[in-house]
Design an enzyme around this catalytic site. Sequence first.
Site, PDB file in Angstrom:
ATOM      1  N   ASP A 205       0.870  -1.188   0.000  1.00  0.00           N
ATOM      2  CA  ASP A 205       0.000   0.000   0.000  1.00  0.00           C
ATOM      3  C   ASP A 205       0.902   1.233   0.000  1.00  0.00           C
ATOM      4  O   ASP A 205       1.544   1.548   1.000  1.00  0.00           O
ATOM      5  CB  ASP A 205      -0.916   0.013   1.226  1.00  0.00           C
ATOM      6  CG  ASP A 205      -2.043  -0.994   1.139  1.00  0.00           C
ATOM      7  OD1 ASP A 205      -1.935  -1.953   0.352  1.00  0.00           O
ATOM      8  OD2 ASP A 205      -3.041  -0.839   1.879  1.00  0.00           O
TER       9      ASP A 205
ATOM     10  N   LYS B 213      -6.873   3.418  -3.175  1.00  0.00           N
ATOM     11  CA  LYS B 213      -7.259   3.326  -1.771  1.00  0.00           C
ATOM     12  C   LYS B 213      -7.577   4.714  -1.248  1.00  0.00           C
ATOM     13  O   LYS B 213      -6.888   5.686  -1.573  1.00  0.00           O
ATOM     14  CB  LYS B 213      -6.116   2.676  -0.979  1.00  0.00           C
ATOM     15  CG  LYS B 213      -6.346   2.567   0.522  1.00  0.00           C
ATOM     16  CD  LYS B 213      -5.158   1.875   1.189  1.00  0.00           C
ATOM     17  CE  LYS B 213      -5.239   1.925   2.702  1.00  0.00           C
ATOM     18  NZ  LYS B 213      -4.062   1.292   3.359  1.00  0.00           N
TER      19      LYS B 213
ATOM     20  N   LYS C 126      -9.995   0.051  -2.433  1.00  0.00           N
ATOM     21  CA  LYS C 126      -9.893  -0.258  -1.009  1.00  0.00           C
ATOM     22  C   LYS C 126     -10.302   0.968  -0.214  1.00  0.00           C
ATOM     23  O   LYS C 126      -9.809   2.077  -0.460  1.00  0.00           O
ATOM     24  CB  LYS C 126      -8.469  -0.678  -0.634  1.00  0.00           C
ATOM     25  CG  LYS C 126      -8.294  -0.945   0.865  1.00  0.00           C
ATOM     26  CD  LYS C 126      -6.887  -1.427   1.198  1.00  0.00           C
ATOM     27  CE  LYS C 126      -6.674  -1.554   2.697  1.00  0.00           C
ATOM     28  NZ  LYS C 126      -5.314  -2.055   3.045  1.00  0.00           N
TER      29      LYS C 126
END
Length: 220
Positions: free
Chosen positions: A89, A151, A180
């Site tokens: 991430d 995300k 996400k």
Amino acid sequence: MELNAHIDHTLLKSTATEKEIIKLCNEAITYNFHSVCVNSCYIPIAKQVLKETPVGICTVVGFPLGAMSTQAKIYEAKQAIENGATEIDMVMNIGFLKSRNYVAVLKDINDVKSAIGAIPLKVILEISELSKNEIVRACEICIDAKADFVKTSTGFSGSGATLTAVKIMKKTVKGQAKIKASGGIRSYASALKYFEAGVDRIGTSASVAMMNNQNLKVAN
């Protein structure tokens, strides 16, 4: 739906102890979460606890500001994978985006993705710092850079995830990247709303509470 299979069970606070990381990993095994999400210094511990289980290890790169050099992000990501991370991430360079230096934003993401190959890359946009148009542009850049996910948030700035932002992201990526949501999602009912809005994964530190309360009516 099997909510647990779409949760990154998360503990990223700076005060997290080894004992807490071990507990996090054992909870992920018990509840069959998709992965744990930990800072990279704890990858070796997570790998040891999670060995011979299907639970993945997600870690953060360029966290939480995204403002370090691309070379630093690449090194951090490759080292994390070498130590056992199965997903990355990465925080987008928000300053470059706001400077409208879109080429630099694209290169930053693309270079990290190229360096890690088939390992899934999620790019954190930090939506609380962005306008609607900036969210759209950020998502478009992520698609061009072949990121696997966009995300919402680090959870360390502003309000975290919002359904409005997720809907914008979903409309923009058009299935070319997954989504996400993270930051402030703490109940089963709210998690369901995000999945209904089109997210594929949720990052939360409230995962166990969610699973223990999943039979409560959404209206509660």
